[in-house]
Design a protein around this motif. Structure first.
Motif, PDB file in Angstrom:
ATOM      1  N   LEU A 196       0.856  -1.184   0.000  1.00 29.72           N
ATOM      2  CA  LEU A 196       0.000   0.000   0.000  1.00 29.72           C
ATOM      3  C   LEU A 196       0.889   1.229   0.000  1.00 29.72           C
ATOM      4  CD1 LEU A 196      -2.842   1.333   0.273  1.00 29.72           C
ATOM      5  CD2 LEU A 196      -2.499   1.285   2.753  1.00 29.72           C
ATOM      6  N   TYR A 197       0.699   2.075  -1.004  1.00 29.64           N
ATOM      7  CA  TYR A 197       1.427   3.340  -1.102  1.00 29.64           C
ATOM      8  C   TYR A 197       0.466   4.486  -0.767  1.00 29.64           C
ATOM      9  CZ  TYR A 197       4.623   0.564  -4.001  1.00 29.64           C
ATOM     10  OH  TYR A 197       5.484  -0.402  -4.476  1.00 29.64           O
ATOM     11  N   ILE A 198       0.918   5.373   0.084  1.00 27.27           N
ATOM     12  CA  ILE A 198       0.157   6.590   0.363  1.00 27.27           C
ATOM     13  C   ILE A 198       1.054   7.768   0.005  1.00 27.27           C
ATOM     14  CG2 ILE A 198      -1.104   7.952   2.072  1.00 27.27           C
ATOM     15  CD1 ILE A 198      -1.544   5.409   3.677  1.00 27.27           C
ATOM     16  N   ALA A 199       0.642   8.527  -0.991  1.00 28.70           N
ATOM     17  CA  ALA A 199       1.467   9.640  -1.477  1.00 28.70           C
ATOM     18  C   ALA A 199       1.258  10.883  -0.608  1.00 28.70           C
ATOM     19  CB  ALA A 199       1.096   9.947  -2.921  1.00 28.70           C
ATOM     20  N   ALA A 200       2.349  11.630  -0.473  1.00 33.26           N
ATOM     21  CA  ALA A 200       2.282  12.938   0.198  1.00 33.26           C
ATOM     22  C   ALA A 200       1.508  12.849   1.511  1.00 33.26           C
ATOM     23  CB  ALA A 200       1.648  13.969  -0.729  1.00 33.26           C
ATOM     24  N   SER A 201       2.064  12.110   2.457  1.00 31.66           N
ATOM     25  CA  SER A 201       1.336  11.821   3.698  1.00 31.66           C
ATOM     26  C   SER A 201       0.978  13.100   4.454  1.00 31.66           C
ATOM     27  CB  SER A 201       2.172  10.910   4.596  1.00 31.66           C
ATOM     28  OG  SER A 201       3.386  11.541   4.954  1.00 31.66           O
ATOM     29  N   GLN A 202      -0.141  12.995   5.198  1.00 31.90           N
ATOM     30  CA  GLN A 202      -0.664  14.107   5.998  1.00 31.90           C
ATOM     31  C   GLN A 202      -0.859  13.626   7.429  1.00 31.90           C
ATOM     32  OE1 GLN A 202      -4.347  14.947   4.030  1.00 31.90           O
ATOM     33  NE2 GLN A 202      -3.362  15.553   2.104  1.00 31.90           N
ATOM     34  N   PRO A 203      -0.856  14.530   8.404  1.00 28.25           N
ATOM     35  CA  PRO A 203      -1.087  14.098   9.794  1.00 28.25           C
ATOM     36  C   PRO A 203      -2.383  13.302   9.959  1.00 28.25           C
ATOM     37  CG  PRO A 203      -0.237  16.327   9.767  1.00 28.25           C
ATOM     38  CD  PRO A 203      -0.467  15.954   8.329  1.00 28.25           C
ATOM     39  N   GLY A 204      -3.387  13.625   9.147  1.00 24.07           N
ATOM     40  CA  GLY A 204      -4.649  12.888   9.205  1.00 24.07           C
ATOM     41  C   GLY A 204      -4.547  11.449   8.738  1.00 24.07           C
ATOM     42  N   ASP A 205      -3.432  11.079   8.134  1.00 26.57           N
ATOM     43  CA  ASP A 205      -3.218   9.685   7.727  1.00 26.57           C
ATOM     44  C   ASP A 205      -2.758   8.821   8.895  1.00 26.57           C
ATOM     45  OD1 ASP A 205      -1.766  10.803   4.587  1.00 26.57           O
ATOM     46  OD2 ASP A 205      -3.850  10.258   5.042  1.00 26.57           O
ATOM     47  N   SER A 206      -2.474   9.439  10.032  1.00 22.69           N
ATOM     48  CA  SER A 206      -2.037   8.675  11.210  1.00 22.69           C
ATOM     49  C   SER A 206      -3.147   7.737  11.665  1.00 22.69           C
ATOM     50  CB  SER A 206      -1.661   9.631  12.347  1.00 22.69           C
ATOM     51  OG  SER A 206      -0.592  10.466  11.979  1.00 22.69           O
ATOM     52  N   ALA A 207      -2.840   6.454  11.689  1.00 22.24           N
ATOM     53  CA  ALA A 207      -3.819   5.421  12.026  1.00 22.24           C
ATOM     54  C   ALA A 207      -3.092   4.080  11.962  1.00 22.24           C
ATOM     55  CB  ALA A 207      -4.984   5.420  11.041  1.00 22.24           C
ATOM     56  N   THR A 208      -3.827   3.008  12.221  1.00 20.07           N
ATOM     57  CA  THR A 208      -3.302   1.664  11.990  1.00 20.07           C
ATOM     58  C   THR A 208      -3.880   1.139  10.685  1.00 20.07           C
ATOM     59  OG1 THR A 208      -3.030   1.178  14.345  1.00 20.07           O
ATOM     60  CG2 THR A 208      -3.202  -0.707  12.857  1.00 20.07           C
ATOM     61  N   TYR A 209      -3.018   0.590   9.853  1.00 21.02           N
ATOM     62  CA  TYR A 209      -3.424   0.059   8.553  1.00 21.02           C
ATOM     63  C   TYR A 209      -3.319  -1.464   8.585  1.00 21.02           C
ATOM     64  CZ  TYR A 209      -3.352   4.848   6.988  1.00 21.02           C
ATOM     65  OH  TYR A 209      -3.620   6.194   6.857  1.00 21.02           O
ATOM     66  N   LEU A 210      -4.404  -2.105   8.233  1.00 21.90           N
ATOM     67  CA  LEU A 210      -4.480  -3.559   8.267  1.00 21.90           C
ATOM     68  C   LEU A 210      -4.728  -4.098   6.868  1.00 21.90           C
ATOM     69  CD1 LEU A 210      -6.891  -3.574  11.299  1.00 21.90           C
ATOM     70  CD2 LEU A 210      -4.719  -4.759  11.364  1.00 21.90           C
ATOM     71  N   CYS A 211      -4.043  -5.166   6.521  1.00 23.51           N
ATOM     72  CA  CYS A 211      -4.391  -5.865   5.292  1.00 23.51           C
ATOM     73  C   CYS A 211      -5.085  -7.170   5.677  1.00 23.51           C
ATOM     74  CB  CYS A 211      -3.190  -6.115   4.398  1.00 23.51           C
ATOM     75  SG  CYS A 211      -2.048  -7.379   4.977  1.00 23.51           S
ATOM     76  N   ALA A 212      -5.952  -7.632   4.795  1.00 23.54           N
ATOM     77  CA  ALA A 212      -6.696  -8.856   5.041  1.00 23.54           C
ATOM     78  C   ALA A 212      -6.921  -9.574   3.729  1.00 23.54           C
ATOM     79  CB  ALA A 212      -8.036  -8.557   5.714  1.00 23.54           C
ATOM     80  N   VAL A 213      -6.758 -10.893   3.747  1.00 19.05           N
ATOM     81  CA  VAL A 213      -7.039 -11.694   2.561  1.00 19.05           C
ATOM     82  C   VAL A 213      -8.313 -12.476   2.791  1.00 19.05           C
ATOM     83  CG1 VAL A 213      -4.618 -11.843   1.904  1.00 19.05           C
ATOM     84  CG2 VAL A 213      -5.615 -13.642   3.323  1.00 19.05           C
ATOM     85  N   THR A 214      -9.020 -12.725   1.720  1.00 17.00           N
ATOM     86  CA  THR A 214     -10.285 -13.439   1.785  1.00 17.00           C
ATOM     87  C   THR A 214     -10.163 -14.768   1.063  1.00 17.00           C
ATOM     88  OG1 THR A 214     -11.437 -11.342   1.683  1.00 17.00           O
ATOM     89  CG2 THR A 214     -12.746 -13.302   1.355  1.00 17.00           C
ATOM     90  N   ALA A 215     -10.546 -15.818   1.749  1.00 20.81           N
ATOM     91  CA  ALA A 215     -10.717 -17.134   1.141  1.00 20.81           C
ATOM     92  C   ALA A 215     -11.969 -17.717   1.770  1.00 20.81           C
ATOM     93  CB  ALA A 215      -9.513 -18.015   1.410  1.00 20.81           C
ATOM     94  N   GLY A 216     -12.928 -18.076   0.951  1.00 20.90           N
ATOM     95  CA  GLY A 216     -14.210 -18.470   1.523  1.00 20.90           C
ATOM     96  C   GLY A 216     -14.924 -17.244   2.013  1.00 20.90           C
ATOM     97  N   ASN A 217     -15.473 -17.318   3.195  1.00 24.35           N
ATOM     98  CA  ASN A 217     -16.263 -16.203   3.708  1.00 24.35           C
ATOM     99  C   ASN A 217     -15.582 -15.441   4.826  1.00 24.35           C
ATOM    100  OD1 ASN A 217     -18.708 -16.571   2.113  1.00 24.35           O
ATOM    101  ND2 ASN A 217     -18.808 -18.527   3.174  1.00 24.35           N
ATOM    102  N   LYS A 218     -14.372 -15.807   5.171  1.00 20.79           N
ATOM    103  CA  LYS A 218     -13.746 -15.128   6.289  1.00 20.79           C
ATOM    104  C   LYS A 218     -12.519 -14.350   5.844  1.00 20.79           C
ATOM    105  CE  LYS A 218     -12.874 -19.356   8.017  1.00 20.79           C
ATOM    106  NZ  LYS A 218     -12.425 -20.458   8.889  1.00 20.79           N
ATOM    107  N   LEU A 219     -12.260 -13.278   6.592  1.00 20.56           N
ATOM    108  CA  LEU A 219     -11.071 -12.474   6.369  1.00 20.56           C
ATOM    109  C   LEU A 219      -9.979 -12.937   7.329  1.00 20.56           C
ATOM    110  CD1 LEU A 219     -12.697  -8.908   6.255  1.00 20.56           C
ATOM    111  CD2 LEU A 219     -11.984 -10.303   4.329  1.00 20.56           C
ATOM    112  N   THR A 220      -8.769 -13.031   6.825  1.00 19.09           N
ATOM    113  CA  THR A 220      -7.603 -13.295   7.663  1.00 19.09           C
ATOM    114  C   THR A 220      -6.740 -12.035   7.638  1.00 19.09           C
ATOM    115  OG1 THR A 220      -7.642 -15.655   7.131  1.00 19.09           O
ATOM    116  CG2 THR A 220      -5.628 -14.778   8.111  1.00 19.09           C
ATOM    117  N   PHE A 221      -6.540 -11.465   8.813  1.00 19.19           N
ATOM    118  CA  PHE A 221      -5.864 -10.176   8.928  1.00 19.19           C
ATOM    119  C   PHE A 221      -4.397 -10.320   9.306  1.00 19.19           C
ATOM    120  CE2 PHE A 221      -9.198  -6.924   8.850  1.00 19.19           C
ATOM    121  CZ  PHE A 221     -10.345  -7.684   9.005  1.00 19.19           C
ATOM    122  N   GLY A 222      -3.615  -9.344   8.865  1.00 24.31           N
ATOM    123  CA  GLY A 222      -2.278  -9.169   9.417  1.00 24.31           C
ATOM    124  C   GLY A 222      -2.369  -8.420  10.729  1.00 24.31           C
ATOM    125  N   GLY A 223      -1.218  -8.249  11.373  1.00 29.43           N
ATOM    126  CA  GLY A 223      -1.180  -7.598  12.668  1.00 29.43           C
ATOM    127  C   GLY A 223      -1.274  -6.082  12.602  1.00 29.43           C
ATOM    128  N   GLY A 224      -1.154  -5.521  11.391  1.00 32.78           N
ATOM    129  CA  GLY A 224      -1.296  -4.081  11.236  1.00 32.78           C
ATOM    130  C   GLY A 224       0.026  -3.342  11.295  1.00 32.78           C
TER     131      GLY A 224
END
Lengths: 114, 110
Positions: free
Chosen positions: B75-103
């Motif tokens: 995930l690329y975020i260009a020209a970051s801003q203070p409002g971009d401060s947060a936790t970003y999580l990725c998740a993959v889908t197989a079947g009906n459930k999401l499997t998340f990374g730790g963020g």
């Protein structure tokens, strides 16, 4: 409502007590999911409902955890004999039928077991 | 069993810098991959969803790539801003459930 809502937003209980956490999905969403997020980690899948029935409960950690969705809308996650390790944020999500891969999340319930 | 890993766990950058967040997964049999944003005390907001047949998705300053064969997404975020401060999580889908990374916890300093 406009989004998924969860009540209460915070719940503090003592070890050994019983708790219920409620989720109101987006109107018209037939699929509902519960996840648990421990501090500093990503959410982990608990259970998935399609309509009234639990289609997949493989993520429930043990038999102290149970969830129901009797009318295919609101769901309640029930935890018996709570333990300190159950402390986490419990997230609920819902999706449209056929769009189960696009889930909308509620704000979560933060459960603290003392 | 699918495992999703996000590195780094935390990232701090000055305002205006581009952000690069990494996600890797062990099982390439996924239906799609999503990037979410999570603010403290709030639920998850979906930012981008990449179908397994796609290579990338873009929305405003955000661009996400997917390489199924190597089990990676960025995930690329260009020209970051203070409002971009947060936790970003990725998740993959197989079947009906999401499997998340730790963020990845991101702090953009003004």
């Amino acid at each position: 409502g406009a989004g998924v809502s969860q009540t209460p937003s915070n719940k503090v209980t003592e070890k050994g007590k019983y708790v219920e956490l409620r989720c109101d999905p987006i109107s018209g969403h037939t699929a509902l999911y519960w996840y648990r997020q421990s501090l500093g980690q990503g959410p982990e899948f608990l259970i998935y409902f399609q309509g009234t029935g639990a289609a997949d409960d493989s993520g429930l950690p043990n038999d102290r955890f149970f969830a129901v969705r009797p009318e295919g809308s609101v769901s309640t996650l029930k935890i018996q004999r709570t333990e300190r390790g159950d402390s986490a944020v419990y997230l609920c999500a819902s999706s449209l039928k056929g769009r189960e891969n696009e889930q909308f999340f509620g704000p979560g319930t933060r459960l603290t077991v003392l | 069993k699918q495992e999703v890993t996000q590195i780094p766990a935390a990232l701090s950058v000055p305002e205006g810098e581009n952000l690069v967040l990494n996600c890797s997964f062990t099982d390439s049999a996924i239906y799609n991959l999503q990037w979410f944003r999570q603010d403290p005390g709030k639920g998850l907001t979906s930012l981008l969803l990449i179908q397994s047949s796609q290579r990338e998705q873009t929305s405003g300053r955000l661009n996400a790539s997917l390489d199924k064969s190597s089990g990676r997404s960025t995930l690329y975020i260009a020209a970051s801003q203070p409002g971009d401060s947060a936790t970003y999580l990725c998740a993959v889908t197989a079947g009906n459930k999401l499997t998340f990374g730790g963020g990845t916890r991101v702090l953009v300093k003004p």
